[in-house]
Scaffold this motif. Structure first.
Motif, PDB file in Angstrom:
ATOM      1  N   GLY A  60     -13.054 -28.209   8.803  1.00 23.03           N
ATOM      2  CA  GLY A  60     -11.559 -29.143   8.807  1.00 23.03           C
ATOM      3  C   GLY A  60     -10.510 -28.629   9.120  1.00 23.03           C
ATOM      4  N   TRP A 212      -5.377 -45.070  11.367  1.00 21.35           N
ATOM      5  CA  TRP A 212      -5.931 -44.571  12.629  1.00 21.35           C
ATOM      6  C   TRP A 212      -4.691 -44.103  13.355  1.00 21.35           C
ATOM      7  N   THR A 227      -7.537 -43.245  17.636  1.00 21.23           N
ATOM      8  CA  THR A 227      -8.381 -42.107  16.925  1.00 21.23           C
ATOM      9  C   THR A 227      -8.618 -42.297  15.410  1.00 21.23           C
ATOM     10  N   ASP A 228      -9.773 -42.134  15.056  1.00 15.87           N
ATOM     11  CA  ASP A 228      -9.714 -42.246  13.523  1.00 15.87           C
ATOM     12  C   ASP A 228     -10.474 -40.786  13.207  1.00 15.87           C
ATOM     13  N   THR A 229      -9.879 -40.220  12.231  1.00 20.32           N
ATOM     14  CA  THR A 229     -10.242 -38.906  11.636  1.00 20.32           C
ATOM     15  C   THR A 229     -11.221 -39.007  10.256  1.00 20.32           C
ATOM     16  N   ARG A 234     -13.172 -33.309   9.327  1.00 22.04           N
ATOM     17  CA  ARG A 234     -11.966 -33.897  10.169  1.00 22.04           C
ATOM     18  C   ARG A 234     -12.597 -34.279  11.493  1.00 22.04           C
ATOM     19  N   LYS A 236     -13.162 -36.440  14.588  1.00 22.45           N
ATOM     20  CA  LYS A 236     -12.326 -37.357  15.303  1.00 22.45           C
ATOM     21  C   LYS A 236     -13.214 -38.325  16.252  1.00 22.45           C
ATOM     22  N   ASP A 237     -13.081 -39.896  16.047  1.00 22.00           N
ATOM     23  CA  ASP A 237     -13.738 -40.763  16.785  1.00 22.00           C
ATOM     24  C   ASP A 237     -12.837 -41.749  17.384  1.00 22.00           C
ATOM     25  N   SER A 260     -17.978 -40.810  19.111  1.00 19.08           N
ATOM     26  CA  SER A 260     -17.531 -39.387  18.542  1.00 19.08           C
ATOM     27  C   SER A 260     -17.351 -38.385  19.483  1.00 19.08           C
TER      28      SER A 260
END
Length: 290
Positions: A60, A212, A227-229, A234, A236-237, A260
């Motif tokens: 991460g 986000w 983007t969501d971490t 860590r 990122k999606d 993803s």
């Protein structure tokens, strides 16, 4: 000899003197020599979750590649399983030989191992029961498109089903849609009785509440990208939300896509994100007609 000079005689009546308080002996852990089996199980039991944290956390923060971190996880899980088996063997052998098991060290190690394995069970279950896809959407025929963010270049590579007789002849995108529908039939467009701009503004607030990173938002056109971490890795999606007007603008049809950036199997994380977000966005989710 006067009475004053006579030695005092022990008292034979009255309340006897109270015995001196005995100090409680602290419970001490056995030394390595006296309890090597207990120390072994304790070190292994605590070492497995610590190794997991190091493998994931190191990835991460960029100490090593995420693939190296993931590659270590099966070995860490195997170590935990073997630790539990070894601990059980020690207990069984002690009983057969009539020896008393020393529980402080061995028991603590077993509890740590059981807790770690319990933590891993949902992930193992997801790998075994969910398809190895990483792109989840409410609209398989016309998925929302990324404009500010870029869809990963290998998005249609490694889609499962190439060797499946039922999917033979399909291209990767068709296989993805078929596998997606079978695994997540509940992931569908939703209808909200609010105008597009209002829905997108609400989606923006919800995304910010979740931490986000908002990359693009356009209430007028009904589009939001973020983007969501997640996790110690860590990962990122990327997420895109699309709102289209319905009923002359009084209502909106909402579609969402979550992808993803790396990896083949998302362990159900994207589907979970879509379900929870749309449920919160609509209050009571109503599936739109397809």
């Amino acid at each position: 000899m006067t009475d004053q000079n006579k030695p005092a005689e022990p008292s034979t009546g009255g309340t006897p003197p109270e015995p001196a308080a005995v100090a409680a002996k602290p419970v001490r852990l056995g030394s390595l020599r006296s309890d090597p089996k207990g120390w072994l199980i304790l070190l292994l039991g605590l070492g497995a979750p610590l190794a997991f944290v190091l493998a994931a956390g190191g990835s991460g923060i960029g100490l090593w590649d995420w693939k190296a971190g993931l590659a270590a996880l099966p070995w860490i899980a195997l170590t935990a399983v073997l630790t539990l088996i070894l601990a059980i063997i020690f207990v069984v052998l002690n009983r057969r030989k009539g020896r008393k098991t020393r529980w402080p060290l061995l028991g603590t190690g077993m509890l740590a191992t059981l807790g770690f394995l319990g933590f891993l069970i949902p992930y193992v279950t997801a790998i075994m029961t969910l398809p190895a896809i990483h792109d989840i959407t409410t609209d398989l025929a016309d998925p929302p498109q990324f404009t500010a963010l870029a869809l990963r270049a290998d998005n249609w590579d490694n889609i499962p089903g190439a060797d499946n007789s039922d999917l033979r002849g399909m291209n990767p995108r068709q296989r993805w849609a078929t596998v997606h529908q079978d695994a997540y039939p509940d992931i569908r467009s939703v209808r909200i009785d609010q105008p597009v701009a209002v829905v997108i503004e609400k989606a923006k607030r919800l995304a910010e509440d979740r931490g986000w990173k908002i990359v693009s938002v356009d209430p007028a056109s009904g589009n939001l990208e973020a983007t969501d971490t997640i996790s110690l890795f860590r990962f990122k999606d990327d997420v895109v939300i699309r709102a289209r007007a319905a009923e002359n603008g009084a209502a909106s049809i909402i579609d969402m896509r979550s992808v993803s950036r790396v990896g083949v199997h998302d362990l159900g994380a994207n589907a979970k994100r879509v379900r929870q977000f749309l449920s919160d966005l609509s209050g009571t989710t109503t599936a739109a007609s397809q």
